[in-house]
Design a protein around this motif. Structure first.
Motif, PDB file in Angstrom:
ATOM      1  N   ASN A 334       3.000  31.526  -0.582  1.00 55.07           N
ATOM      2  CA  ASN A 334       2.359  32.702  -1.183  1.00 55.07           C
ATOM      3  C   ASN A 334       0.850  32.526  -1.363  1.00 55.07           C
ATOM      4  O   ASN A 334       0.189  33.383  -1.936  1.00 55.07           O
ATOM      5  CB  ASN A 334       3.006  33.004  -2.538  1.00 55.07           C
ATOM      6  N   GLY A 335       0.344  31.393  -0.895  1.00 53.87           N
ATOM      7  CA  GLY A 335      -1.087  31.147  -0.999  1.00 53.87           C
ATOM      8  C   GLY A 335      -1.522  30.537  -2.320  1.00 53.87           C
ATOM      9  O   GLY A 335      -2.718  30.411  -2.586  1.00 53.87           O
ATOM     10  N   ASN A 336      -0.559  30.139  -3.152  1.00 55.53           N
ATOM     11  CA  ASN A 336      -0.891  29.556  -4.453  1.00 55.53           C
ATOM     12  C   ASN A 336      -1.101  28.046  -4.329  1.00 55.53           C
ATOM     13  O   ASN A 336      -0.463  27.384  -3.510  1.00 55.53           O
ATOM     14  CB  ASN A 336       0.246  29.831  -5.457  1.00 55.53           C
ATOM     15  N   GLU A 337      -1.991  27.511  -5.152  1.00 58.68           N
ATOM     16  CA  GLU A 337      -2.270  26.079  -5.134  1.00 58.68           C
ATOM     17  C   GLU A 337      -1.028  25.293  -5.564  1.00 58.68           C
ATOM     18  O   GLU A 337      -0.370  25.629  -6.548  1.00 58.68           O
ATOM     19  CB  GLU A 337      -3.420  25.750  -6.094  1.00 58.68           C
ATOM     20  N   ILE A 338      -0.676  24.260  -4.808  1.00 54.96           N
ATOM     21  CA  ILE A 338       0.453  23.408  -5.144  1.00 54.96           C
ATOM     22  C   ILE A 338      -0.008  22.335  -6.129  1.00 54.96           C
ATOM     23  O   ILE A 338      -1.006  21.651  -5.888  1.00 54.96           O
ATOM     24  CB  ILE A 338       1.036  22.748  -3.876  1.00 54.96           C
ATOM     25  N   GLN A 339       0.705  22.196  -7.219  1.00 50.22           N
ATOM     26  CA  GLN A 339       0.348  21.213  -8.241  1.00 50.22           C
ATOM     27  C   GLN A 339       1.496  20.222  -8.423  1.00 50.22           C
ATOM     28  O   GLN A 339       2.669  20.610  -8.396  1.00 50.22           O
ATOM     29  CB  GLN A 339       0.076  21.920  -9.590  1.00 50.22           C
TER      30      GLN A 339
END
Length: 357
Positions: A334-339
């Motif tokens: 979804n284009g979100n930063e992976i943490q």
């Protein structure tokens, strides 16, 4: 004693446009792995799929194969500097080989939208970098004009020495497999590599080494697909920076390669490129830059359209290492930063989090 790979010029000396007077500028390029990808073969319904992993070249991309030839010939002609237009990989390669040759490199890059990992390589190799107000095609026009009127040697893929060096990858595929694949799939930007592989296969065919030339399938990003649209794209747009080229330098050569090989050109969406980028990393174990996943994404698209014969043996060239443009690996679908997940230092809690308890 095991054979120490000596770089493509020495390995294929009698099959390249060189002679005893040609200085050899090499960083040990070529000899890259051909990795079997059963997960991809299953996904597309082929008998075998192999990845030609060109990110294992010295500067992390296929460009090194052509650059060893281009810079060697430039030095042989007495050049004191080389120049290129680049979206990243060419600049890294040109700068590295110029450094090895002890000459100056000049890199013209389009302003903005450049993967910093690639630009940092050119900086490290002491290239003189100029950001041009325009896109890649403007940079190439400027580089051509400078090389025609000033004492610098152009090393973009319009230079036939680049194609000559890059054709060696086709030789390696045949040597490794013992036969030519039914289909060879590549990402396409300037299309020099597409033309180079065809040249290599055709030479082996004419020499009687292989019985048929593979069908050449080339795929572009949908927002930068002049081969699909049949006309230059004025403002190409795609996340795949290495193939964001609207007016390919090897256009006519590539059209001939497509026709002679009974191949085709196609395009894929950025979302399809990014999906395949993750699939190759997670299911095959090969980390590539997004543009390198374009060919494999196109193969999947053609498979879903029923174009991949069940018994086919396919080679897909992945052109550059994932560390070239690593930020995309740090985003989810979804284009979100992976943490990373936070846990305590208790083994029981970690085991529970991992589903081991």
């Amino acid at each position: 004693m095991a054979h120490q790979w000596r770089g493509v010029i020495r390995e294929y000396f009698d099959r390249l446009d060189v002679d005893a007077s040609t200085p050899i500028i090499t960083l040990g390029e070529g000899g890259t792995p051909l990795v079997e990808a059963p997960a991809l073969a299953k996904l597309v319904g082929a008998e075998e799929v192999w990845l030609k992993v060109e990110g294992m070249n010295p500067t992390g991309s296929f460009k090194d194969r052509g650059m060893t030839m281009a810079v060697s010939k430039a030095v042989g002609h007495g050049a004191k500097a080389v120049i290129c237009a680049s979206t990243g990989n060419t600049s890294a390669s040109a700068a590295a080989y110029a450094a090895a040759a002890g000459i100056q490199s000049v890199v013209l890059v389009p302003e903005g939208k450049i993967a910093l990992g690639k630009l940092s390589q050119a900086v490290a190799h002491k290239a003189q970098i100029l950001q041009v107000q325009g896109n890649f095609d403007d940079c190439l026009d400027l580089a051509r004009a400078l090389s025609e009127n000033y004492p610098v040697h152009l090393v973009n893929s319009v230079n036939p020495d680049r194609i000559e060096g890059q054709k060696t990858a086709a030789f390696e595929v045949i040597e490794r497999l013992g036969y030519a694949p039914d289909i060879h799939v590549l990402p396409v930007g300037n299309a020099g590599n597409y033309s180079a592989y065809f040249k290599g296969y055709l030479e082996d065919f004419n020499a009687g080494v292989i019985k048929t030339v593979p069908k050449m399938w080339g795929f572009q990003a949908d927002g930068s697909a002049p081969f699909v649209y049949g006309t230059p794209v004025k403002n190409p747009d795609t996340i795949a920076t290495a193939i964001r080229i609207g007016n390919p330098a090897s256009y006519e050569l590539a059209l001939s390669a497509r026709e002679c090989s009974l191949g085709e050109f196609g395009s894929v969406l950025d979302s399809e490129i990014l999906w395949m980028h993750r699939f190759l990393s997670q299911e095959v174990g090969v980390f590539v830059e997004p543009s390198s996943a374009t060919g494999a994404a196109g193969l999947l698209k053609n498979a879903r359209a029923g174009k991949v014969p069940a018994g086919s043996k396919i080679v897909v060239t992945v052109t550059g290492h994932g560390l070239k443009d690593a930020l995309w690996a740090l985003k989810d679908e979804n284009g979100n930063e992976i943490q990373p997940q936070s846990v305590s230092n208790r083994a029981e809690e970690v085991a529970e989090r991992l589903g081991l308890a």
